[in-house]
Each structure stands twice: as C-alpha cells, then as structure tokens.
Scaffold this motif. Structure first.
Motif, PDB file in Angstrom:
ATOM      1  N   ASN A 470     -92.768  60.448 -17.718  1.00  0.00           N
ATOM      2  CA  ASN A 470     -93.066  59.073 -17.171  1.00  0.00           C
ATOM      3  C   ASN A 470     -91.402  58.236 -17.486  1.00  0.00           C
ATOM      4  OD1 ASN A 470     -95.705  58.977 -16.561  1.00  0.00           O
ATOM      5  ND2 ASN A 470     -95.818  59.945 -18.295  1.00  0.00           N
ATOM      6  N   HIS A 471     -91.221  57.609 -16.388  1.00  0.00           N
ATOM      7  CA  HIS A 471     -89.877  56.775 -16.447  1.00  0.00           C
ATOM      8  C   HIS A 471     -90.126  55.362 -15.837  1.00  0.00           C
ATOM      9  CE1 HIS A 471     -88.925  57.021 -12.230  1.00  0.00           C
ATOM     10  NE2 HIS A 471     -89.612  58.040 -12.305  1.00  0.00           N
ATOM     11  N   LEU A 472     -89.332  54.429 -16.560  1.00  0.00           N
ATOM     12  CA  LEU A 472     -89.284  52.889 -16.190  1.00  0.00           C
ATOM     13  C   LEU A 472     -87.926  52.392 -16.127  1.00  0.00           C
ATOM     14  CD1 LEU A 472     -91.356  50.417 -15.796  1.00  0.00           C
ATOM     15  CD2 LEU A 472     -91.233  50.251 -18.311  1.00  0.00           C
ATOM     16  N   PHE A 473     -87.676  51.590 -15.144  1.00  0.00           N
ATOM     17  CA  PHE A 473     -86.466  50.743 -15.066  1.00  0.00           C
ATOM     18  C   PHE A 473     -86.366  50.166 -16.505  1.00  0.00           C
ATOM     19  CE2 PHE A 473     -84.270  46.825 -13.897  1.00  0.00           C
ATOM     20  CZ  PHE A 473     -83.123  47.450 -13.741  1.00  0.00           C
ATOM     21  N   ASP A 474     -85.052  50.299 -17.000  1.00  0.00           N
ATOM     22  CA  ASP A 474     -84.517  49.546 -18.259  1.00  0.00           C
ATOM     23  C   ASP A 474     -83.244  49.140 -18.237  1.00  0.00           C
ATOM     24  OD1 ASP A 474     -85.242  49.069 -20.926  1.00  0.00           O
ATOM     25  OD2 ASP A 474     -84.321  50.849 -21.699  1.00  0.00           O
ATOM     26  N   GLY A 475     -83.112  48.225 -17.309  1.00  0.00           N
ATOM     27  CA  GLY A 475     -81.729  47.257 -17.298  1.00  0.00           C
ATOM     28  C   GLY A 475     -80.423  48.246 -16.708  1.00  0.00           C
ATOM     29  N   TYR A 476     -79.584  47.550 -17.014  1.00  0.00           N
ATOM     30  CA  TYR A 476     -78.148  47.890 -16.536  1.00  0.00           C
ATOM     31  C   TYR A 476     -77.314  48.365 -17.526  1.00  0.00           C
ATOM     32  CZ  TYR A 476     -79.666  46.860 -11.533  1.00  0.00           C
ATOM     33  OH  TYR A 476     -80.018  46.803 -10.370  1.00  0.00           O
ATOM     34  N   GLU A 477     -76.291  49.102 -17.390  1.00  0.00           N
ATOM     35  CA  GLU A 477     -75.254  49.709 -18.312  1.00  0.00           C
ATOM     36  C   GLU A 477     -74.001  49.983 -17.631  1.00  0.00           C
ATOM     37  OE1 GLU A 477     -76.083  52.376 -21.503  1.00  0.00           O
ATOM     38  OE2 GLU A 477     -77.281  51.164 -22.474  1.00  0.00           O
ATOM     39  N   PRO A 478     -72.895  49.960 -18.123  1.00  0.00           N
ATOM     40  CA  PRO A 478     -71.518  50.216 -17.678  1.00  0.00           C
ATOM     41  C   PRO A 478     -71.992  51.915 -17.083  1.00  0.00           C
ATOM     42  CG  PRO A 478     -71.126  49.106 -19.651  1.00  0.00           C
ATOM     43  CD  PRO A 478     -72.647  49.474 -19.640  1.00  0.00           C
ATOM     44  N   TRP A 479     -71.246  52.278 -15.908  1.00  0.00           N
ATOM     45  CA  TRP A 479     -70.999  53.513 -15.303  1.00  0.00           C
ATOM     46  C   TRP A 479     -71.025  54.456 -16.202  1.00  0.00           C
ATOM     47  CZ3 TRP A 479     -72.765  54.766 -10.564  1.00  0.00           C
ATOM     48  CH2 TRP A 479     -72.493  56.009  -9.952  1.00  0.00           C
ATOM     49  N   GLN A 480     -71.850  55.553 -16.366  1.00  0.00           N
ATOM     50  CA  GLN A 480     -71.988  56.617 -17.313  1.00  0.00           C
ATOM     51  C   GLN A 480     -71.415  57.803 -17.149  1.00  0.00           C
ATOM     52  OE1 GLN A 480     -74.313  56.155 -20.297  1.00  0.00           O
ATOM     53  NE2 GLN A 480     -73.896  54.088 -19.347  1.00  0.00           N
ATOM     54  N   GLY A 481     -70.444  57.945 -16.005  1.00  0.00           N
ATOM     55  CA  GLY A 481     -69.691  59.089 -15.626  1.00  0.00           C
ATOM     56  C   GLY A 481     -70.539  59.871 -14.631  1.00  0.00           C
ATOM     57  N   GLU A 482     -69.725  60.805 -14.177  1.00  0.00           N
ATOM     58  CA  GLU A 482     -70.227  61.802 -13.328  1.00  0.00           C
ATOM     59  C   GLU A 482     -71.631  62.726 -13.730  1.00  0.00           C
ATOM     60  OE1 GLU A 482     -69.559  62.333 -10.159  1.00  0.00           O
ATOM     61  OE2 GLU A 482     -68.093  60.671 -10.400  1.00  0.00           O
ATOM     62  N   ILE A 483     -72.258  63.137 -12.805  1.00  0.00           N
ATOM     63  CA  ILE A 483     -73.760  63.884 -13.347  1.00  0.00           C
ATOM     64  C   ILE A 483     -73.607  64.924 -12.392  1.00  0.00           C
ATOM     65  CG2 ILE A 483     -76.137  63.995 -13.565  1.00  0.00           C
ATOM     66  CD1 ILE A 483     -75.989  61.197 -14.331  1.00  0.00           C
ATOM     67  N   ALA A 484     -73.546  66.365 -12.802  1.00  0.00           N
ATOM     68  CA  ALA A 484     -73.968  67.552 -12.106  1.00  0.00           C
ATOM     69  C   ALA A 484     -75.239  67.411 -11.340  1.00  0.00           C
ATOM     70  CB  ALA A 484     -73.614  68.571 -12.669  1.00  0.00           C
ATOM     71  N   HIS A 485     -75.281  67.363  -9.981  1.00  0.00           N
ATOM     72  CA  HIS A 485     -76.570  67.467  -9.347  1.00  0.00           C
ATOM     73  C   HIS A 485     -77.280  68.744  -9.220  1.00  0.00           C
ATOM     74  CE1 HIS A 485     -79.657  66.503  -6.699  1.00  0.00           C
ATOM     75  NE2 HIS A 485     -79.165  67.083  -5.569  1.00  0.00           N
ATOM     76  N   ARG A 486     -76.610  69.556  -8.301  1.00  0.00           N
ATOM     77  CA  ARG A 486     -77.220  70.799  -8.080  1.00  0.00           C
ATOM     78  C   ARG A 486     -76.430  71.917  -8.571  1.00  0.00           C
ATOM     79  NH1 ARG A 486     -79.253  71.248  -2.233  1.00  0.00           N
ATOM     80  NH2 ARG A 486     -77.628  72.555  -1.797  1.00  0.00           N
ATOM     81  N   GLY A 487     -76.726  73.022  -9.180  1.00  0.00           N
ATOM     82  CA  GLY A 487     -75.851  73.835  -9.667  1.00  0.00           C
ATOM     83  C   GLY A 487     -75.741  75.237  -8.601  1.00  0.00           C
ATOM     84  N   THR A 488     -76.521  74.916  -7.354  1.00  0.00           N
ATOM     85  CA  THR A 488     -76.536  76.072  -6.639  1.00  0.00           C
ATOM     86  C   THR A 488     -76.063  75.555  -5.082  1.00  0.00           C
ATOM     87  OG1 THR A 488     -78.741  75.513  -6.236  1.00  0.00           O
ATOM     88  CG2 THR A 488     -78.370  77.455  -7.734  1.00  0.00           C
ATOM     89  N   GLY A 489     -75.766  76.581  -4.277  1.00  0.00           N
ATOM     90  CA  GLY A 489     -75.386  76.214  -2.992  1.00  0.00           C
ATOM     91  C   GLY A 489     -76.598  76.337  -1.932  1.00  0.00           C
ATOM     92  N   ALA A 490     -76.230  76.344  -0.810  1.00  0.00           N
ATOM     93  CA  ALA A 490     -77.313  76.609   0.363  1.00  0.00           C
ATOM     94  C   ALA A 490     -77.086  77.756   1.038  1.00  0.00           C
ATOM     95  CB  ALA A 490     -77.411  75.202   1.061  1.00  0.00           C
TER      96      ALA A 490
END
Length: 601
Positions: A470-490
């Motif tokens: 479960n998750h909930l919005f918890d404010g704003y913070e400086p940009w955290q950097g790149e996040i890898a999304h999907r490790g596979t192709g199509a």
C-alpha cells in the motif's frame, strides 16, 4: 460563527483503509435500522452500486444514505479506501460533523488510514474508532489500538481529539462491543455512541441560504442532480436561488425538485434545513465546490480544496490499423467531451490539451484512478490509445522536485531480501521494519512515485502472490535520479496477418507471448516480452510449409505455452516510453508509437 444546533440530525462519514470493512458495516447498519423488510432480497455490499466496484471489491465513488435511530436522522457517507480516490474523501468530509474510523484488528493502521485521519483532524471532526474484524484468528485488538494512538500523536492531534471512544465490532455479523472480550450485541452501542459523540449540525440563523455542492448525480427523469449539505437557511422546492460559481460569477436559477435520502432511496421533500444532505434538481450548470445561496443576498462558502495530482497519462485517438472496428466513439471530439464531463464530477482529475489536437493530458492521483477512468470509458464504447504513465514534477526554489510515496509492504519474512532489493533499485529507502512474530513482517519505505510504476506486478511475482503493498503520497523531494523501468525488450510483429501456432512455437524460447493462434496482428504490434533487453521484430504469422514429401516428423504435435493475459492496470505498468496501449471495448493491444519497423531502426 454558527450559534444554534439543530438536534435530531447527525452527519457522519465512514473512513478507513481499503478493504477494512466500511461498506460491509454500512450494510449491517442499514439492516439493523429497519430500512429493509425481513424477507427483502438485498445483495452484499449494497452501497457498491457501480459494476467496477463490485468486480474489484473496492469503493470508487463516495455515496450517502440515511437511517433513523430513536427519532434521530443519521446521514451516513461511505467513502473510498484507496489513496487514488482521495479527492472523494476530501469533499465528503465537508458534508459531515464526525467520522467513524475503521481499523482492521489484524492489519492495524495502514497508509490510507493515515491519509483519511489527517484530513478529518484538519477539519476538526471528532472521531469514533472502530476496531473491526475481531473474529480473525490473527486479531490483536490491543496492539492495534496502541498503534492507532501512536498515529493520532504522530498527526499532532489535540488532547480533545485523543480522547476518542473505542468500539470493537464484527461488521460481517453485525455485532459490536465496548471491550475486546465483552459480550457481542447488535450495533446498538455504535448508534448510541454516534448520538453521544457526533455533534448536531450548527448554523447561524442570521445567515442566508448556503448549500455547498459536493457531488453530482443524474436522474433519467429530472436530469442533473446537485448533492450537498445545507449549512445555513432553508431550501424549498421551486425556490429562486443564486448559484455562486468558483470563478466568482453568480447566476439566478430556480430549483425544480428537492430530494432527501432514506435508506437507498431518494425521497421527494418540500423543504430542507441546516444539516440536511439533499439532492437538488434544476441546476444544469452546477459544479462541485459551488454554493447555492439566497437570490437577493448571495454569499458563497469557501471552495473545496483537494491535493494536487501526481501522475498523468496521455489519452488520444486510436490510430492503429485496427481502429474503428470494435468501438462506437472513436473521434477526438467525443473523447474530449467525455474527459471534460469527468472533470465535472471528479475534482481530483485534470484535463489539459497537448501539442496534438488528437490527444489530451489527463492528470490524477495514481495509476489505479486513471486506469478506472479508462476502463469506464471503454465500457461506454470508447476506443482510444493510452501512453505510459508519468509523474508530475515541479520547480521548487529553482530545483526540480518530484512526488514521493510512503510504501508499506506486508509479506512473509522469507521475502525480506528480494523486496528490499527491488525497492532499492527503484531509489527507495527503508524507514521502519516490524516483525510481529507471526511469520509476516511489515516494512515501511519512502521512494519516488516513479518507482511504483510497474512495481505491483513484479512485487506479486516475487512474493508468490502473498505480499500486500500500500502506498500514499508523501510530499516532494529533489529529483532522485534515473530509475530503470523494464529490464526486458518487446517482441514486435513485423507484418500484418493472423498469428499461427507454428510461428508461436518457434518464438517461445525468445520470451513470453501475449497472443494466441488465430489472433489478428499488425506491423508494430507488441506480441510478447523479449527475454533480452532489446526489442525484436518477429514474424508471428509464418505458416508451416507443406510439400508432397512425407517424413516421420511431419505430424509431430506442437506444444504451446498459454499466453500471458494482462489486465488494463498491468498493461499500463508494462508500457515503455515508445509504446502505447490500444484500448477498445473488446480488446487491449500493446503497440509501438511508430508502427513501421524501418522507421524505428
């Protein structure tokens, strides 16, 4: 300031985390108040009236009902428990004078419990705490009550707010008790506590009519209905009133109908006074947050303020080769009208134009809220294309900031390592871990909202379906950097045609397929997930070549693995930046934004 109380009315909202038993409790309250006949056939969770609510087992839209107990009219508002539908909770709290806070006797307070309680405390609404599901074998009512006290203190509750009454109930059986091991009776202790703890609505007799519109409904006979609470003055059927808009404009209109609530029915009434929750007909242009006031002396109430949206998708015209075959509404004009109609009834949705006249940027609270909107449009006969969800960043002090989420994970302790690793890869950090000694552990994380896109399906796979997140919005913070999304192709179809069993069998070692033999495909359509990082163009329409020569291997049976069938939410999570989801009333198809293979190279 209101100086008189109107006894004989109580307005109360039921708030809780998702699946803690709100709608089931309303069922029991309706039955025990004598609304239904003893032999009347009534379905379970009767307040969940939308098809999607019954299918998913969650409340999406806030709804109100009313019962009478010992001569006092109790207006009850059932609210959604999912964080994505927080806008429903925020406007609902404007209608009531007290809240019933439901907490599961085993799970305890969860993120949405914190959200709804914070909103209630900010509005100075007195809470009644109900520890529900006390019949669960893993129930721990005393420990959960201590966690509720900790939550109140954490939210800076005043001493008066900390002095809340506590009841222990089993909503499914319709029983309630003032102590955890006490004798279980009907819900009478709860009704008595509502009369005692929830204050009667107060009003100022010197003020003119003021009714705040908090919801909109539709009736086939009288048209649009504005639902709201009368704060001051009285309202009659056929009365000439002023409609104070959010932009400051005042329009003169006449009400054509006035309805109150009794049980699940709307009943016609001639007059409503302070504290009444009513539906008013004749207000064709009324919007949520606007005020109905006196014709001669209009005075608007403060508008409803809701939290900002944190996530957005681009919804546009379906431009694939299969467009127009399965849907009824396919043009950009129809899609635009439907989205603008949604903003009238859903205060937490925003619609903005994009560079293209055929697509619109739709912002909301979370993936689920946007997926529910797309699903509802799909069921109404719309065809559209939907882009990958993206978070809405903002500039604060000249620096780019992004929305953060508080994530609470409940899973068996054997999966601590894999869950921590996956959240860590998404720029999350653990803030707390509690092991109750039952074999399950609860972990609190804080991570960017971007990190949750595509997380749920991976999480369920990693925990073998036993984890709860479960998750909930918890404010704003400086940009955290790149996040890898999907490790596979199509795996992408390189030509149009129909998929064949022969081609699918040869492609199975390459990855997981999404389609079955006989399904129609077109160039640029995503037909599977590649086991490697890169996209792979494949011929999934290839047929087996037949010759006059017979061979011993000619009649070997092909072995096909069942395809992965994804829901709308899973499909949105799967999308990459260069992909779209084609949504029709019949099908969900993944495709590349650029269809021809030569243009994608």
């Amino acid at each position: 300031m209101a100086s008189e109380a109107r006894e004989g009315i109580r307005n109360v909202a039921i708030i809780a985390h998702v699946d803690h038993g709100k709608t089931t409790l309303v069922d029991a309250m309706l039955w025990q108040s004598g609304i239904f006949r003893d032999n009347e056939s009534v379905m379970e969770r009767v307040m969940d009236s939308i098809d999607l609510e019954r299918e998913k087992g969650i409340t999406i839209m806030a709804k109100n009902t009313a019962i009478t107990y010992r001569g006092t009219r109790i207006n009850i508002v059932d609210t959604p428990g999912h964080a994505d539908f927080g806008g429903e909770v925020e406007r609902t709290l404007k209608m009531v004078d007290g809240v019933l806070l439901l907490v599961d006797a085993s799970e305890g307070p969860l993120p949405q419990t914190r959200f709804v309680l914070r909103k209630a405390l900010e509005s100075n609404l007195p809470p009644i705490v109900l520890i529900n599901k006390i019949d669960r074998p893993d129930a721990r009512p005393q420990a959960v009550l201590n966690e509720v006290y900790d939550l109140f203190i954490d939210l800076d509750a005043t001493e008066d707010q900390l002095d809340f009454p506590v009841l222990y109930c089993n909503a499914r059986r319709g029983t309630c008790s003032p102590s955890p091991g006490g004798p279980e009776t009907t819900l009478e202790p709860l009704f008595e506590e509502i009369l005692r703890s929830v204050p009667a609505p107060r009003f100022d007799p010197a003020m003119p009519l003021q009714l705040l519109v908090t919801n909109l409904d539709w009736d086939d006979y009288v048209g649009r209905l504005a639902i709201g609470r009368v704060f001051n003055g009285t309202l009659s059927r056929g009365q000439d009133v002023s409609l104070c808009g959010r932009d400051g404009r005042v329009a003169q209109i006449r009400t054509t109908g006035l309805y109150g609530y009794q049980g699940l029915k709307r009943v016609e009434i001639t007059e409503a006074g302070p504290g009444d929750i009513v539906a008013v007909a004749g207000l064709e242009n009324a919007g949520i947050g606007e005020t109905l006031s006196d014709r001669e002396n209009p005075q608007a109430l403060p508008p409803i303020l809701v939290d900002e949206p944190t996530i957005a998708v681009v919804i546009g015209v379906n431009s694939s080769p299969a467009a127009g075959r399965e849907g009824e509404h396919v043009t950009s004009r129809k899609i635009k009208e439907r989205l603008e109609r949604e903003t009238l009834t859903n205060v937490s949705i925003r619609v903005e134009p994009t560079d293209s006249a055929d697509s619109f940027k739709v912002s909301g609270r979370g993936e689920l809220q946007l997926a529910i909107l797309v699903e509802m449009m799909r069921r109404e006969g719309f065809e559209m294309s939907v882009g990958k969800p993206e978070v809405l960043s903002r500039e604060i002090g000249g620096a780019r900031h992004e929305p953060m989420e508080a994530l609470v994970v409940d899973c068996p302790e054997v999966f601590i390592g894999v869950v921590t690793q996956k959240v860590g890869m998404r720029r999350g950090r653990m803030t707390k871990m509690v092991n109750h000694g039952t074999g399950r552990v609860r972990m609190d994380f804080r991570l960017p909202s971007r990190g949750l896109i595509g997380f749920r399906s991976e999480f369920l796979t990693d925990t073998k379906g036993t984890g709860i997140a479960n998750h909930l919005f918890d404010g704003y913070e400086p940009w955290q950097g790149e996040i890898a999304h999907r490790g596979t192709g199509a795996l992408v179809a390189d030509r149009a045609g129909r998929a064949t069993g022969n081609a699918i069998e040869h492609l199975q070692p390459r990855g997981e397929l999404f389609i079955s033999p006989g399904d129609e495909v077109y160039e640029g359509m995503v037909v599977g997930e590649n086991a490697r990082e890169a996209d792979l163009d494949v011929n999934i329409t290839k047929e087996k070549k037949l010759t006059n020569m017979r061979a011993s291997t000619a009649d070997e049976a092909i072995h096909l693995v069942p395809p992965r069938v994804m829901s709308l939410e899973q499909s949105l999570e799967f999308l990459a930046e260069d992909e779209l989801l084609e949504v029709t009333p019949v099908s969900l198809r993944l495709r590349k934004k650029v269809l021809p293979a030569v243009k994608r190279k």
